[in-house]
Design an enzyme around this catalytic site. Structure first.
Site, PDB file in Angstrom:
ATOM      1  N   SER A 283     -10.349  -6.542   9.468  1.00  0.00           N
ATOM      2  CA  SER A 283     -11.533  -5.834   9.014  1.00  0.00           C
ATOM      3  C   SER A 283     -12.336  -6.839   8.199  1.00  0.00           C
ATOM      4  O   SER A 283     -11.826  -7.396   7.231  1.00  0.00           O
ATOM      5  CB  SER A 283     -11.092  -4.653   8.154  1.00  0.00           C
ATOM      6  OG  SER A 283     -12.182  -3.808   7.895  1.00  0.00           O
TER       7      SER A 283
ATOM      8  N   ARG B  88       0.835  -1.204   0.000  1.00  0.00           N
ATOM      9  CA  ARG B  88       0.000   0.000   0.000  1.00  0.00           C
ATOM     10  C   ARG B  88       0.864   1.246   0.000  1.00  0.00           C
ATOM     11  O   ARG B  88       1.841   1.325   0.742  1.00  0.00           O
ATOM     12  CB  ARG B  88      -0.921   0.001   1.225  1.00  0.00           C
ATOM     13  CG  ARG B  88      -1.851  -1.198   1.198  1.00  0.00           C
ATOM     14  CD  ARG B  88      -2.920  -1.149   2.243  1.00  0.00           C
ATOM     15  NE  ARG B  88      -3.712  -2.382   2.157  1.00  0.00           N
ATOM     16  CZ  ARG B  88      -4.672  -2.717   2.998  1.00  0.00           C
ATOM     17  NH1 ARG B  88      -4.994  -1.894   3.993  1.00  0.00           N
ATOM     18  NH2 ARG B  88      -5.338  -3.846   2.856  1.00  0.00           N
TER      19      ARG B  88
ATOM     20  N   ARG C 139       2.109   0.553  10.334  1.00  0.00           N
ATOM     21  CA  ARG C 139       1.706   0.993   8.998  1.00  0.00           C
ATOM     22  C   ARG C 139       2.894   0.914   8.053  1.00  0.00           C
ATOM     23  O   ARG C 139       3.769   1.770   8.063  1.00  0.00           O
ATOM     24  CB  ARG C 139       1.172   2.424   9.077  1.00  0.00           C
ATOM     25  CG  ARG C 139       0.385   2.891   7.862  1.00  0.00           C
ATOM     26  CD  ARG C 139      -0.283   4.224   8.106  1.00  0.00           C
ATOM     27  NE  ARG C 139      -1.256   4.157   9.177  1.00  0.00           N
ATOM     28  CZ  ARG C 139      -2.509   3.725   9.030  1.00  0.00           C
ATOM     29  NH1 ARG C 139      -2.952   3.379   7.837  1.00  0.00           N
ATOM     30  NH2 ARG C 139      -3.333   3.649  10.064  1.00  0.00           N
TER      31      ARG C 139
ATOM     32  N   ARG D 236       0.825  -7.086  12.354  1.00  0.00           N
ATOM     33  CA  ARG D 236       0.189  -6.499  13.538  1.00  0.00           C
ATOM     34  C   ARG D 236      -0.057  -7.558  14.612  1.00  0.00           C
ATOM     35  O   ARG D 236      -0.003  -7.256  15.806  1.00  0.00           O
ATOM     36  CB  ARG D 236      -1.125  -5.802  13.157  1.00  0.00           C
ATOM     37  CG  ARG D 236      -0.875  -4.518  12.383  1.00  0.00           C
ATOM     38  CD  ARG D 236      -2.145  -3.716  12.149  1.00  0.00           C
ATOM     39  NE  ARG D 236      -1.857  -2.501  11.404  1.00  0.00           N
ATOM     40  CZ  ARG D 236      -2.771  -1.576  11.104  1.00  0.00           C
ATOM     41  NH1 ARG D 236      -4.026  -1.740  11.496  1.00  0.00           N
ATOM     42  NH2 ARG D 236      -2.428  -0.490  10.422  1.00  0.00           N
TER      43      ARG D 236
ATOM     44  N   GLU E 201      -6.619  -1.804  15.263  1.00  0.00           N
ATOM     45  CA  GLU E 201      -7.212  -2.665  14.238  1.00  0.00           C
ATOM     46  C   GLU E 201      -6.234  -3.754  13.798  1.00  0.00           C
ATOM     47  O   GLU E 201      -5.071  -3.479  13.497  1.00  0.00           O
ATOM     48  CB  GLU E 201      -7.582  -1.804  13.021  1.00  0.00           C
ATOM     49  CG  GLU E 201      -8.153  -2.634  11.886  1.00  0.00           C
ATOM     50  CD  GLU E 201      -8.347  -1.829  10.604  1.00  0.00           C
ATOM     51  OE1 GLU E 201      -8.389  -0.589  10.673  1.00  0.00           O
ATOM     52  OE2 GLU E 201      -8.448  -2.464   9.545  1.00  0.00           O
TER      53      GLU E 201
END
Length: 425
Positions: free
Chosen positions: A352, A262, A277, A391, A349
Site C-alpha cells: 500500500s 497488529r 493476516r 505475503r 494486497e
RNA sequence: GGUGAGGUGUCCGAGCGGUUGAAGGAGCACGCCUGGAAAGCGUGUAUACGGCAACGUAUCGAGGGUUCGAAUCCCUCCCUCACCGCCA
C-alpha cells in the site's frame, strides 16, 4: 492533521472534500468553538498586555523610590481575571486541537469516489497468471505438506494468528527480505535504516495512528508506555519529526526491514486461514520525505519501486487506486499493489503506497527551509510497502509450485538461498 | 541502578529576577568589492495567534509554583552527556 487555518477559513469546502472519505466534519461545532476561542483569546491577550504594562510601571516606581502598595493592590484583581481567562482559553484550544486531531486527511481531487474496496479502480496489470495443468494448492497446504509451516505449534506458543517457519521456508522468508532491501538500496537510491520496534505515543500521533486507532495496536505498559510498531512507517517517518531539513538533502529516501505488530481487532473471522493476516509479520518499508511540489511524482516513483520487486520475482500483479472510502486516515492518495494468488484465484494486497502530503509532517513538525522564501515549510511524506515479506512468500509458494507440491526458487532469490533451488523437492 | 553536568533561535553559544525575542559567532539571503571566485565590508535572517496595518500576545525541554514581573529562583517529570556499577 489539517491546516487549522484552512479549516477555519473554508470549513464548508473542507467538509465537502472530506465527504469523499466518508467523514462528517461538524462545521457548526467548529465554528462555534472558533468564535469563542477568538473572543477569549482577545480578552486574554488584553489582560496580559495590561499586566505587562503595569509590572513595568511597578518596576520603575520602585526604582524611583515611590510607594507601590496601590499599584500592587490594583494588580491582584487583574491577576485573577487573567488567570480565569487563561484557563478558559487553554480548555478551548485543547478541545479544538482534539477535534482536529481526529479529522482525516483530505483526499486528492483525482481519488476515485466510492465507499469500500469494491469501488477501487484498477490502474494497470502486469504479468499473466499461470494456467496450471493441475489444481494449484494454497500456501497453507504447501507449507504444511513439507512440515515447514506450522500454525498449530505457533498457537501453543502464542495463540491464533501466529506462524512458525522452519528450514528452507524460514530461509526463503529471510532471502526475500534481503533481496528487497538490496534492490531498494542498490537500485532505487534508498538509505537502509535500523529503527526501534517499540515507540512512544508521540511518534504514533505523528504518523496518525493515534489517537484514533489505539485498538489496532499492541501496547506495552510500563513505567512509560510503549507500543509495538504496526509498520516501520512510524519510526522511519519520525526520523524527520521536529527537524528542519536542508532543502539540498531532499528527497530523503529511507528503507527499513522490520517486524510489524497488529492487534487485528475487528477482523475476527477474516483470513483466519494461513499467513495472510498475522499479529506479527515482516515488512520492508519505503519512506520518502520530499518538497511539496515533488510529492505527486514521488508517489508514482515509490509505487514503481515496490512493483519492481514483483517484476523481478516474476509475480503477476495489478495496481489499484483506492477510492476515498477505502483510504487510510493520513493518506491523500493511495495505490494498492495486489499480487496474484493461484491458491485463492484472486489478487491480494501486498503493498500500500500513500502520499500523505503535509498531513503527517504537520503532526510531527517535519519541515525544510523553502529556498524561495527562506522560511521553514512543511515537507511532504510518503510511505509504501516494498513489500510485505510474508505475503510475498505466500505468492512465491503458490505461483512457483509444481504438481508434486515442491516449490522452485525464483531466479533472483537463488543467490540468497545457499544453493537450494527447489524447496520440498 | 549510583553520582555529576546540561537542555536557549537553522547550528554553536552568552545571559542566571525587570527595557532580552533573547549578546557574540557560524550558516543562509541580498548588496558592495572582483575579469570570475575566495577573503573583506554592509544589510537582513524564529514560530504561532489576533489585526487591513501600525502593532499586540505567547513561546528559552514539558508541566506546576514563588513574584507586581521568570529564559533567569523553587518543585516534579522527560531527554542528553560524563564517570562508576551491572548486563545482551
Amino acid at each position: 492533521m489539517l491546516d487549522a487555518k484552512l479549516v477555519r477559513a473554508e470549513p464548508d469546502l473542507v467538509a465537502s472534500k472530506l465527504e469523499k472519505k466518508r467523514f462528517k466534519l461538524d462545521v457548526e461545532r467548529l465554528n462555534q468553538l472558533e468564535s469563542r476561542r477568538k473572543e477569549i483569546q482577545v480578552r486574554t491577550e488584553d489582560l496580559q498586555k495590561e499586566r505587562n504594562v503595569r509590572s513595568r510601571a511597578f518596576g520603575e516606581a520602585k526604582k524611583a523610590g515611590q510607594d507601590v502598595s496601590a499599584l500592587q493592590e490594583a494588580m491582584s484583581a487583574l491577576k485573577s481575571d487573567l488567570e480565569n481567562a487563561e484557563v478558559e482559553l487553554k480548555a478551548i484550544q485543547e478541545e479544538l486541537q482534539s477535534i482536529l486531531s481526529l479529522v482525516p486527511n483530505i483526499p486528492d481531487d483525482d481519488v476515485p469516489e466510492g465507499k469500500d474496496e469494491n469501488d477501487n479502480v484498477e490502474v494497470r496489470k502486469w504479468g499473466v497468471p499461470e494456467s496450471f495443468t493441475f489444481e494449484p494448492k494454497d500456501h497453507v497446504a504447501l507449507g504444511e505438506m513439507h512440515g515447514l509451516l506450522d500454525f498449530e505449534t505457533a498457537s501453543t506458543i502464542s495463540g491464533a494468528r501466529f506462524a512458525v517457519m522452519r528450514g528452507a521456508l524460514a530461509r526463503l522468508h529471510r532471502a526475500l527480505a534481503q533481496f528487497m532491501l538490496d534492490t531498494h538500496t542498490t537500485n532505487h537510491g534508498y538509505e537502509e535504516t535500523y529503527v526501534p520496534y517499540l515507540v512512544n505515543a508521540n511518534a504514533l500521533f505523528g504518523t496518525g495512528q493515534l489517537p484514533k486507532f489505539e485498538e489496532d495496536l499492541f501496547k506495552v505498559p510500563g513505567e512509560r508506555d510503549y507500543y509495538l510498531i504496526p509498520t516501520a512507517e512510524v519510526p522511519v517517518t519520525n526520523l524527520v519529526s521536529d527537524k528542519i531539513v536542508d532543502a539540498k538533502n531532499l528527497p530523503l529516501r529511507f528503507v527499513a526491514h522490520t517486524p510489524c505488530f497488529r492487534s487485528e481487532a475487528g477482523s475476527y473471522g477474516r483470513d483466519v486461514r494461513g499467513m495472510i493476516r498475522q499479529h506479527q509479520f515482516d515488512k520492508v518499508e519505503l519512506v520518502q520525505v520530499v518538497a511539496p511540489e515533488q510529492s505527486s511524482a514521488a508517489l508514482e516513483e515509490l509505487t514503481g519501486h515496490a512493483e519492481r520487486i514483483l517484476q523481478l520475482l516474476q509475480l503477476p500483479y495489478r495496481v489499484v487506486a483506492l477510492c476515498g472510502g477505502d483510504m487510510g486516515f493520513s493518506a491523500a492518495k493511495t495505490y494498492d499493489i495486489e499480487v496474484w494468488l493461484p491458491g485463492q484465484q484472486t489478487y491480494r494486497e501486498i503493498s500500500s503506497c500513500s502520499n500523505t502530503r503535509d498531513f503527517q509532517a504537520r503532526r510531527m513538525q517535519a519541515r525544510y527551509r523553502d529556498p524561495a522564501t527562506g522560511k521553514p515549510a512543511l515537507v511532504h511524506t510518503l510511505n509504501g510497502s516494498g513489500l510485505a515479506v510474508g505475503r510475498t512468500m505466500i505468492a512465491v509458494l503458490e505461483n512457483y509450485q509444481n504438481e508434486d507440491g515442491s516449490i522452485r526458487v525464483p531466479e533472483v532469490l537463488k543467490p540468497y538461498m545457499g544453493g537450494v533451488d527447489v524447496i520440498g523437492g
